[in-house]
Design an enzyme around this catalytic site. Structure first.
Site, mmCIF file in Angstrom:
data_model
loop_
_atom_site.group_PDB
_atom_site.id
_atom_site.type_symbol
_atom_site.label_atom_id
_atom_site.label_comp_id
_atom_site.label_asym_id
_atom_site.label_seq_id
_atom_site.Cartn_x
_atom_site.Cartn_y
_atom_site.Cartn_z
ATOM 1 N N ASN A 125 32.669 87.943 -37.584
ATOM 2 C CA ASN A 125 34.211 88.036 -37.499
ATOM 3 C C ASN A 125 34.575 87.624 -38.998
ATOM 4 O O ASN A 125 33.997 87.102 -39.852
ATOM 5 C CB ASN A 125 34.481 86.723 -36.440
ATOM 6 N N HIS B 20 38.013 85.645 -40.725
ATOM 7 C CA HIS B 20 39.215 84.720 -40.542
ATOM 8 C C HIS B 20 39.802 84.542 -41.784
ATOM 9 O O HIS B 20 39.316 84.326 -42.789
ATOM 10 C CB HIS B 20 38.542 83.450 -39.923
#
Length: 190
Positions: free
Chosen positions: A102, A104
């Site tokens: 991921n 961020h």
């Protein structure tokens, strides 16, 4: 060649950069886009590149094997979250382990977790008086933004910054680094 699935909920700018990056090489290819919003911009971006896009509801993600079945059908080796706002169920995390990443838009552990996405993050960074912000690329576990950090890059928070101006600099970091770090991680797969 490895097969990548991208989970996205939004406009798909990061997804498009990743697709384009891997079209130019032979390490991997984006084989599937998975999205929980039929009206999300990423759906049109997938069509533009001729990449399959499957839409699912939050309930289908959590309560059925539909999404895991698609991952297996498309022979997915690696999962990338790019602006995906739901938690992956443990059955997918257990199956893929450290082959899920991921990105961020802050320097985690600061400004992560529930409700911290998009311009909300940048507004919180400015409001807190931070002098630096950036991106964090991390492995995905069962908690929001708490997986092991793989890579971080920084930009200064400038006097007079707004969430929009800070976001523009953060997006440039995302576009520059995320595809490269994904490739680096894919090359580690046995």
């Amino acid at each position: 060649m490895r097969n990548i699935a991208i989970f996205a909920s939004g406009t798909g700018t990061n997804a498009e950069r990743i697709i384009s990056y891997f079209q130019a090489g032979n390490t991997a290819r984006v084989r599937l886009i998975l999205c929980n919003k039929s009206t999300a911009g990423v759906v049109e971006r997938a069509k533009k590149y001729g990449i399959e896009c499957q839409i699912f509801s939050p309930a289908e993600l959590k309560e059925t094997s539909l999404v895991l079945d698609w991952l297996e059908e498309y022979e997915i080796d690696y999962i990338v979250l790019a602006g995906f706002l739901l938690l992956l169920p443990s059955v997918i995390i257990d199956r893929y382990g450290d082959r899920i990443v991921n990105i961020h838009p802050s320097l985690l552990p600061k400004f992560g977790g529930k409700g911290m996405y998009g311009e909300r993050v940048h507004a919180a960074v400015i409001e807190a008086g931070e002098s630096r912000s950036g991106i964090t690329i991390h492995h995905v576990n069962g908690q929001l933004d708490e997986g092991a950090v793989i890579f971080q890059a920084e930009v200064p928070v400038l006097p007079g910054d707004t969430p929009e101006t800070l976001a523009a600099r953060i997006h440039e970091l995302e576009y520059t680094h995320y595809p490269r770090i994904i490739e680096q991680e894919i090359l580690k797969i046995q």
